[in-house]
Motif scaffolding. Structure first.
Motif, PDB file in Angstrom:
ATOM      1  N   ARG A  56      20.578  31.662 -14.859  1.00  0.00           N
ATOM      2  CA  ARG A  56      20.773  30.409 -15.877  1.00  0.00           C
ATOM      3  C   ARG A  56      22.119  30.188 -15.721  1.00  0.00           C
ATOM      4  O   ARG A  56      22.639  29.033 -16.175  1.00  0.00           O
ATOM      5  CB  ARG A  56      20.396  31.069 -17.243  1.00  0.00           C
ATOM      6  CG  ARG A  56      19.065  31.053 -17.325  1.00  0.00           C
ATOM      7  CD  ARG A  56      18.490  31.074 -18.698  1.00  0.00           C
ATOM      8  NE  ARG A  56      19.049  32.438 -19.333  1.00  0.00           N
ATOM      9  CZ  ARG A  56      18.265  33.386 -19.501  1.00  0.00           C
ATOM     10  NH1 ARG A  56      17.335  33.650 -18.947  1.00  0.00           N
ATOM     11  NH2 ARG A  56      18.808  34.850 -20.164  1.00  0.00           N
ATOM     12  N   GLU A  57      23.283  30.834 -15.376  1.00  0.00           N
ATOM     13  CA  GLU A  57      24.689  30.636 -15.454  1.00  0.00           C
ATOM     14  C   GLU A  57      25.052  29.301 -14.445  1.00  0.00           C
ATOM     15  O   GLU A  57      26.187  28.826 -14.670  1.00  0.00           O
ATOM     16  CB  GLU A  57      25.302  31.948 -15.023  1.00  0.00           C
ATOM     17  CG  GLU A  57      25.320  33.199 -15.970  1.00  0.00           C
ATOM     18  CD  GLU A  57      26.007  34.208 -15.332  1.00  0.00           C
ATOM     19  OE1 GLU A  57      26.638  34.216 -14.270  1.00  0.00           O
ATOM     20  OE2 GLU A  57      26.115  35.579 -15.995  1.00  0.00           O
ATOM     21  N   HIS A  58      23.952  29.336 -13.575  1.00  0.00           N
ATOM     22  CA  HIS A  58      24.265  28.326 -12.458  1.00  0.00           C
ATOM     23  C   HIS A  58      23.257  27.170 -12.441  1.00  0.00           C
ATOM     24  O   HIS A  58      23.225  26.241 -11.645  1.00  0.00           O
ATOM     25  CB  HIS A  58      24.314  28.896 -11.165  1.00  0.00           C
ATOM     26  CG  HIS A  58      25.107  30.149 -11.112  1.00  0.00           C
ATOM     27  ND1 HIS A  58      26.435  29.980 -10.988  1.00  0.00           N
ATOM     28  CD2 HIS A  58      24.754  31.501 -11.196  1.00  0.00           C
ATOM     29  CE1 HIS A  58      27.026  31.495 -10.921  1.00  0.00           C
ATOM     30  NE2 HIS A  58      26.002  32.122 -10.946  1.00  0.00           N
ATOM     31  N   LEU A  59      22.362  27.139 -13.494  1.00  0.00           N
ATOM     32  CA  LEU A  59      21.481  26.071 -13.388  1.00  0.00           C
ATOM     33  C   LEU A  59      21.735  24.612 -14.211  1.00  0.00           C
ATOM     34  O   LEU A  59      22.692  24.672 -15.210  1.00  0.00           O
ATOM     35  CB  LEU A  59      20.254  26.229 -14.212  1.00  0.00           C
ATOM     36  CG  LEU A  59      19.292  27.702 -13.741  1.00  0.00           C
ATOM     37  CD1 LEU A  59      18.284  27.741 -14.597  1.00  0.00           C
ATOM     38  CD2 LEU A  59      18.932  27.357 -12.308  1.00  0.00           C
ATOM     39  N   GLY A  60      21.329  23.390 -13.490  1.00  0.00           N
ATOM     40  CA  GLY A  60      21.511  22.231 -14.237  1.00  0.00           C
ATOM     41  C   GLY A  60      20.023  22.028 -15.208  1.00  0.00           C
ATOM     42  O   GLY A  60      19.485  22.923 -15.660  1.00  0.00           O
TER      43      GLY A  60
ATOM     44  N   HIS B 170      15.351  13.539  -9.241  1.00  0.00           N
ATOM     45  CA  HIS B 170      16.772  13.670  -9.346  1.00  0.00           C
ATOM     46  C   HIS B 170      17.101  14.975  -9.768  1.00  0.00           C
ATOM     47  O   HIS B 170      17.767  15.401 -10.900  1.00  0.00           O
ATOM     48  CB  HIS B 170      17.245  12.660 -10.599  1.00  0.00           C
ATOM     49  CG  HIS B 170      16.851  11.236 -10.437  1.00  0.00           C
ATOM     50  ND1 HIS B 170      17.636  10.296  -9.358  1.00  0.00           N
ATOM     51  CD2 HIS B 170      16.147  10.404 -10.897  1.00  0.00           C
ATOM     52  CE1 HIS B 170      17.094   9.447  -9.241  1.00  0.00           C
ATOM     53  NE2 HIS B 170      16.144   9.130 -10.151  1.00  0.00           N
ATOM     54  N   LEU B 171      16.423  15.871  -8.862  1.00  0.00           N
ATOM     55  CA  LEU B 171      16.771  17.374  -9.198  1.00  0.00           C
ATOM     56  C   LEU B 171      18.376  17.922  -9.010  1.00  0.00           C
ATOM     57  O   LEU B 171      19.099  16.983  -8.178  1.00  0.00           O
ATOM     58  CB  LEU B 171      15.880  18.345  -8.152  1.00  0.00           C
ATOM     59  CG  LEU B 171      14.445  18.039  -8.412  1.00  0.00           C
ATOM     60  CD1 LEU B 171      13.975  18.461  -7.061  1.00  0.00           C
ATOM     61  CD2 LEU B 171      13.884  18.457  -9.420  1.00  0.00           C
TER      62      LEU B 171
ATOM     63  N   ARG C 205      18.907  20.498   1.361  1.00  0.00           N
ATOM     64  CA  ARG C 205      19.953  19.784   1.193  1.00  0.00           C
ATOM     65  C   ARG C 205      19.760  18.309   1.263  1.00  0.00           C
ATOM     66  O   ARG C 205      20.647  17.562   0.643  1.00  0.00           O
ATOM     67  CB  ARG C 205      20.750  20.155   2.451  1.00  0.00           C
ATOM     68  CG  ARG C 205      21.990  19.241   3.058  1.00  0.00           C
ATOM     69  CD  ARG C 205      23.183  19.584   2.117  1.00  0.00           C
ATOM     70  NE  ARG C 205      24.240  18.511   2.269  1.00  0.00           N
ATOM     71  CZ  ARG C 205      24.321  17.313   1.852  1.00  0.00           C
ATOM     72  NH1 ARG C 205      23.489  16.662   1.500  1.00  0.00           N
ATOM     73  NH2 ARG C 205      25.599  16.655   2.359  1.00  0.00           N
ATOM     74  N   GLN C 206      18.874  17.879   1.863  1.00  0.00           N
ATOM     75  CA  GLN C 206      18.375  16.543   1.850  1.00  0.00           C
ATOM     76  C   GLN C 206      18.015  16.017   0.463  1.00  0.00           C
ATOM     77  O   GLN C 206      18.260  14.842   0.291  1.00  0.00           O
ATOM     78  CB  GLN C 206      17.267  16.223   2.927  1.00  0.00           C
ATOM     79  CG  GLN C 206      17.657  16.382   4.317  1.00  0.00           C
ATOM     80  CD  GLN C 206      16.632  16.410   5.246  1.00  0.00           C
ATOM     81  OE1 GLN C 206      15.337  16.217   4.919  1.00  0.00           O
ATOM     82  NE2 GLN C 206      16.834  16.605   6.447  1.00  0.00           N
ATOM     83  N   ILE C 207      17.609  16.697  -0.360  1.00  0.00           N
ATOM     84  CA  ILE C 207      16.871  15.994  -1.757  1.00  0.00           C
ATOM     85  C   ILE C 207      18.070  16.321  -2.772  1.00  0.00           C
ATOM     86  O   ILE C 207      18.065  15.830  -3.928  1.00  0.00           O
ATOM     87  CB  ILE C 207      15.714  16.606  -2.085  1.00  0.00           C
ATOM     88  CG1 ILE C 207      15.760  18.167  -2.500  1.00  0.00           C
ATOM     89  CG2 ILE C 207      14.660  16.515  -0.976  1.00  0.00           C
ATOM     90  CD1 ILE C 207      14.528  18.769  -3.443  1.00  0.00           C
TER      91      ILE C 207
END
Length: 448
Positions: free
Chosen positions: A238-242, A308-309, A332-334
């Motif tokens: 969770r520390e790194h999630l958008g 839009h992840l 990487r592509q998305i």
């Protein structure tokens, strides 16, 4: 039109008379299925099925479910302690779509040894299943019929009551209970209690809720019960999630459950329908969590890009993918510039053993190999750390020395008690090694 309520009453020769009384009392109010051994003095007719020649409660329930047509099914022990007047309260949570199964929490005036024994068995059931129920082995229960039918029951006798709770809980159905006051205590036999206890112990030690027919699931199911360990991992992720997250390989939702709160969208991609069905049960009523049945290689990546992840999460998944480099290139592509991939993988090739084989691991990583697969395929690694030093001896002994194909459940529960202390220690000490690697990598340029 199907009747809204069906009632299944499994009976024995000694309870056939009481079962017949229930059938008569419910005539015209619900579909009734009497199933069991011996003669029951009631005539079959519209809305009343009598199935005889069935020895054992489990056998009776399995046969009865083939006749049931109602959307809600009550399983009712033939006991004068119970009355149909309780059905409205019992079925209401299902009708309101807040539960898939409802258990009557029994109480009676005075100190009743029968109920004390049931409470003790209930405590064992909670330990094995982690269900938040005081009286999970109640003799009066209501179910969404679809959920009840989805559970494959194998017990022949009264052990079916314990088996049913184990499997409903493991398949992530919503379980609750309502008060069930009794004027007299229910019938109670030592043989019935021992049968339930034996079954609970089997599911706690040597059998999973798929009856060991789905190899690899045992480890996932047991890890799901490691609440402290999973909370520890959840905090790290969770520390790194958008806000818009794709989880690759969601399994039965163990980590998904730790991540979903506060997200705009969480797409839980999973290749195995066996697990996707459980994800749908777990996140019923949470539209921001979207289970997605697909293999990584066959997913509709253009459609996923349109979501839009901003974050992709893999918790012990990358090692399952044969071509991990190709998978990382797809990620990487998305992702947009600044988008992140957050990864937990098993570490140390020296630990690779029978459990790795059982759950379908292709490899265990070193810091160098994990960094290489991320950086060679379009990401910049910001964080790369060891995790879980203390787990190494147990994994080595179980997987390499003893060649077990799943972590023993009781051993895992004991380890889980240490997880909060381990989490605190690892926040303040840089580990020299661990049985896992945790990495955060980000996109630093446009996708090629």
């Amino acid at each position: 039109m199907s009747p809204p309520l069906s009632v299944v009453v499994p009976y024995t020769p000694t309870t056939a008379t009481v079962a017949a009384r229930f059938a008569q009392a419910l005539a015209g109010r619900a579909e009734v299925v009497l199933a069991g051994e011996g003669v029951v003095e009631v005539a079959p007719g519209p809305g009343l099925h009598v199935l005889s020649g069935l020895v054992g409660k489990g056998a009776a329930i399995r046969a009865a479910l083939e006749k049931v047509t109602g959307e809600v099914t009550v399983l009712q022990d033939p006991d004068v302690a119970y009355t149909p007047e309780a059905y409205d309260a019992l079925c209401r949570p299902i009708q309101e779509d807040t539960a898939d199964a409802v258990f009557g929490r029994r109480s009676a005036p005075g100190l009743r040894p029968e109920l004390l024994a049931e409470r003790a068995l209930g405590g064992v059931t909670r330990f094995v299943t982690d269900v938040p129920l005081v009286d999970p082995l109640s003799g009066m229960r209501a179910f969404r019929t679809e959920a009840l039918r989805s559970v494959k029951l194998t017990s022949e006798d009264d052990a079916v009551d314990a088996e049913l709770v184990v499997k409903l809980a493991a398949q992530l159905y919503r379980l609750t209970e309502v008060p069930l006051p009794l004027q007299v205590p229910p019938r109670h036999t030592l043989a019935s209690d021992l049968s339930k206890l034996r079954t609970l112990m089997r599911y706690a030690t040597v059998r999973d809720d798929a009856d060991n027919q789905h190899e690899g699931y045992s480890t996932l199911e047991r890890m799901d019960g490691a609440n402290n360990y999973n909370a520890w991992l959840g905090r790290r992720f969770r520390e790194h999630l958008g806000q818009r997250v794709l989880e690759i390989g969601a399994g039965i939702g163990t980590i998904t459950r730790e991540l979903e709160a506060g997200r705009e969208l969480l797409i839980a991609l999973e290749v195995d329908r066996f697990y996707v069905d459980r994800l749908k049960n777990l996140f019923r009523g949470k539209p921001h969590v979207r289970p997605y049945l697909s293999d990584v290689a066959l997913a509709d990546w253009e459609s996923l890009k349109s979501e839009h992840l901003d974050t992709i999460v893999l918790s012990n998944v990358l090692e399952h993918i044969p071509d991990d480099g190709a998978a990382v290139r797809r990620f990487r592509q998305i992702l947009p510039e600044g988008g992140k991939v957050v990864v937990l993988v098993p570490a140390l090739p020296q630990l690779f053993g029978a459990i790795d084989e059982a759950v379908g691991h292709h490899r265990r990583y070193t810091p160098q190999t994990l960094r290489r697969v991320l950086e060679d395929n379009g990401f910049t690694v910001d964080t790369l750390e060891w995790m879980n030093l203390v787990g190494i001896p147990g994994w080595f002994m179980n997987s390499r020395v003893l060649r077990r194909r799943a972590v023993p459940k009781l051993q895992l529960k004991l380890y889980d008690r240490l997880a909060p202390l381990l989490a605190q220690a690892e926040r303040h000490v840089k580990l020299p090694v661990g049985m896992s690697l945790f990495a955060v990598a980000r996109v630093t340029g446009r996708a090629g």
